[in-house]
Structure formats: C-alpha cells, structure tokens
Design an enzyme around this catalytic site. Structure first.
Site, PDB file in Angstrom:
ATOM      1  N   GLU A  20       3.652   1.672  -3.227  1.00 55.35           N
ATOM      2  CA  GLU A  20       2.795   2.846  -3.141  1.00 55.35           C
ATOM      3  C   GLU A  20       3.355   3.890  -2.186  1.00 55.35           C
ATOM      4  OE1 GLU A  20      -1.843   4.221  -2.319  1.00 55.35           O
ATOM      5  OE2 GLU A  20      -1.340   2.092  -2.425  1.00 55.35           O
TER       6      GLU A  20
ATOM      7  N   GLU B 189      -2.000  -6.841   0.498  1.00 51.72           N
ATOM      8  CA  GLU B 189      -1.150  -5.890   1.201  1.00 51.72           C
ATOM      9  C   GLU B 189      -0.385  -6.593   2.320  1.00 51.72           C
ATOM     10  OE1 GLU B 189      -3.383  -2.517   2.526  1.00 51.72           O
ATOM     11  OE2 GLU B 189      -4.228  -2.110   0.545  1.00 51.72           O
TER      12      GLU B 189
ATOM     13  N   ASP C 192      -7.747  -7.295  -6.459  1.00 48.67           N
ATOM     14  CA  ASP C 192      -7.378  -7.019  -5.076  1.00 48.67           C
ATOM     15  C   ASP C 192      -8.057  -7.993  -4.125  1.00 48.67           C
ATOM     16  OD1 ASP C 192      -5.550  -5.143  -4.169  1.00 48.67           O
ATOM     17  OD2 ASP C 192      -6.868  -3.445  -4.557  1.00 48.67           O
TER      18      ASP C 192
ATOM     19  N   ASP D  29      -9.454  -2.486  -4.650  1.00 45.36           N
ATOM     20  CA  ASP D  29     -10.424  -2.211  -3.595  1.00 45.36           C
ATOM     21  C   ASP D  29     -10.677  -0.710  -3.469  1.00 45.36           C
ATOM     22  OD1 ASP D  29      -8.035  -1.488  -2.386  1.00 45.36           O
ATOM     23  OD2 ASP D  29      -8.234  -2.849  -0.682  1.00 45.36           O
ATOM     24  N   SER D  30      -9.961   0.074  -4.284  1.00 49.97           N
ATOM     25  CA  SER D  30     -10.269   1.505  -4.408  1.00 49.97           C
ATOM     26  C   SER D  30     -11.689   1.717  -4.906  1.00 49.97           C
ATOM     27  CB  SER D  30      -9.279   2.182  -5.361  1.00 49.97           C
ATOM     28  OG  SER D  30      -9.185   1.477  -6.595  1.00 49.97           O
TER      29      SER D  30
ATOM     30  N   LYS E  87      -3.791  -9.545  -5.642  1.00 50.56           N
ATOM     31  CA  LYS E  87      -2.887  -8.630  -4.937  1.00 50.56           C
ATOM     32  C   LYS E  87      -3.296  -8.548  -3.477  1.00 50.56           C
ATOM     33  CE  LYS E  87      -3.219  -4.051  -5.350  1.00 50.56           C
ATOM     34  NZ  LYS E  87      -3.376  -3.642  -3.911  1.00 50.56           N
TER      35      LYS E  87
END
Length: 272
Positions: free
Chosen positions: A188, A121, A90, A51-52, A119
């Site tokens: 991270e 969070e 993501d 999502d960067s 992925k």
C-alpha cells in the site's frame, strides 16, 4: 472474464494459476451480501473484508475501533452473498499484535465466519506470528508499506518506502513475511518501482493499492471506486462510476481495467 462467472469458489491454487499465467488479480473490499453478489456477478477474483469498514461503514476517522466481531459479522455476510470470489478477512488492530497465540485464536474466528485467508499488517516483526499461524493451517496475507493501523506511529497517511534505507527495509519485510509462509502480500502507498522490485524478488502474489501497475493484482475500496460518497479521494483512486450505466457496469469496468493493465495509470502512481 466478467461474462464468465464460475459457480465454484476460487481457492489459493486458483489465484496461483492466475498469477503464474500472468493474469492480473482483481480484488475489491466489500462488507455485505448485496455488494458481494454484485461483485461476484461482475467476475471479481477476490473480496477483502477490510478494516476500512471502520471508515466507510462505521464512520470512524481511523480503522482502529474495528473489532474481530465486526470483521466476523461482515465476513459471514459477504460469504452468504457470493459463490465464487476468494474471501480474505482483515485482522483488526489489537487482535494479533500481543502474541502468536492471540493471533491464531482470532484468525480462527474469522476463518469460521467464512474467510479463506486472513490479512495482517506488519513486516519482519510479525514474521514469527505469521509462521505460527501458517503452521497451524491459517493462510496469511501480509500487509506492508502504508499500514493504516499504525497511522499514529507513521504520523499520518503518507507514502512509504521513499529513500534507499526505507526501500530496503520494506524489501526485507517482504522477504521475511515470505519466509514465514505468507503467500500473498498487500503493498500500500509505495513507489511503483519499489513495488515492482518486491513483486519480482518475492515470487508471491502481490496486491497493490497505490503501488503501481506491476503488482500481481489490485485491490479497490468499493466505496472509493464507486464514488460513495462523492468527494476528494486518495491519488490512487479512480472513479469507475464516471461513464458507467450502473454500479454493476462500473464493477465490470473496474475489473476489466485491472485485467488489461490500464488501471492503475501513471496518474494513480507514486514515484520514488
């Protein structure tokens, strides 16, 4: 390894073999077919459609505006561009936090677009969601430490896991995610010693970004590693374009540096 590029796409089992053999796993973020083809040719093990892309592709200040449709679009493009790399997508903000059912539905969309794993969070709070997804055939990578989707709760982009209590919470999160069925963890911006402990205690593949050299592998944001655009980057970033003859050469150098353990170095690492 950069000179030997297989034609078969890598699987979770292949990554597990690398992990068990003690070979570092090299992962890059990527968002399009052209760069995916270049990274594949350089021998990257895995590509993360992160999502960067909200920052480096869309120009947002945070990753929060990224949608499932955005990730699905870029995942499909990446898959068309590469034949070998294991593909992780993501789950963007708001696509999985509401309920396990919501998470499964959106993860299924990303898997249909070409992802082999998703992925998300979060720590122990997300364990029930991870368990729900894994039991229904969705491989999951957890993401703990600095979680950019929670930037406003965290009060900015800060190193996490400092101090005994914070470190223990992160260890508990890692074990909860493993118990729920996550087979990979992205760590991270945490102290290197803590990342080493988490890697040892969980026994699952850990991918570091700003988490020291003792993780099972490293993920590099493509635009940062290739200095696109030039400018100040996070401490853990290394500019692999320095001294490189081409972007392909820079990619080969980056992957080799992960494999031989020279990246990340002490200068890219956070202390407790």
């Amino acid at each position: 390894m950069s000179a030997q590029v297989a034609t078969r796409r890598l699987t979770q089992a292949d990554l597990a073999k690398l992990y068990q053999a003690g070979e570092k796993i090299a992962q890059f973020t990527c968002y399009d077919a052209s760069f995916a083809r270049l990274l594949d040719g350089a021998g990257v093990d895995s590509i993360l459609i992160g999502d960067s892309l909200g920052n480096v592709i869309q120009g947002h200040d945070t990753t929060l505006p990224v949608t499932v449709a955005d990730i699905a679009y870029h995942t499909a493009a990446v898959k068309r561009g590469c034949d070998r790399a294991f593909i992780v997508a993501d789950m963007p903000f708001g696509s999985y936090q509401e309920s396990p059912e919501q998470a499964f539905r959106n993860a299924a969309t990303l898997m249909a677009a070409g992802a082999q794993m998703v992925k998300l969070e979060g720590g122990a709070d997300m364990a029930p969601t991870v368990r729900f997804m894994v039991s229904r055939g969705i491989p999951v990578c957890g993401h703990i430490g600095l979680t950019p989707q929670s930037v406003h709760v965290l009060g900015g982009y800060k190193v996490q896991g400092k101090g005994e209590a914070a470190a223990q919470r992160l260890k508990d999160d890692a074990m909860a995610l493993k118990a729920a069925g996550a087979t990979m963890l992205l760590l991270e911006a945490i102290p290197a010693t803590l990342a080493a402990e988490v890697t040892a205690m969980t026994g699952v593949i850990t991918i570091g970004i700003g988490a020291g050299k003792d993780c099972s592998g490293q993920v590099m944001v493509l635009h940062d590693a290739f200095d696109i655009p030039p400018g100040k980057k996070a401490k853990f970033v290394k500019n692999f374009m320095e001294g490189a003859s081409s972007i392909h050469d820079a990619a080969c150098r980056a992957i080799a540096a992960v494999k031989d353990g020279s990246y990340p170095g002490p200068e890219h690492t956070y202390s407790a």
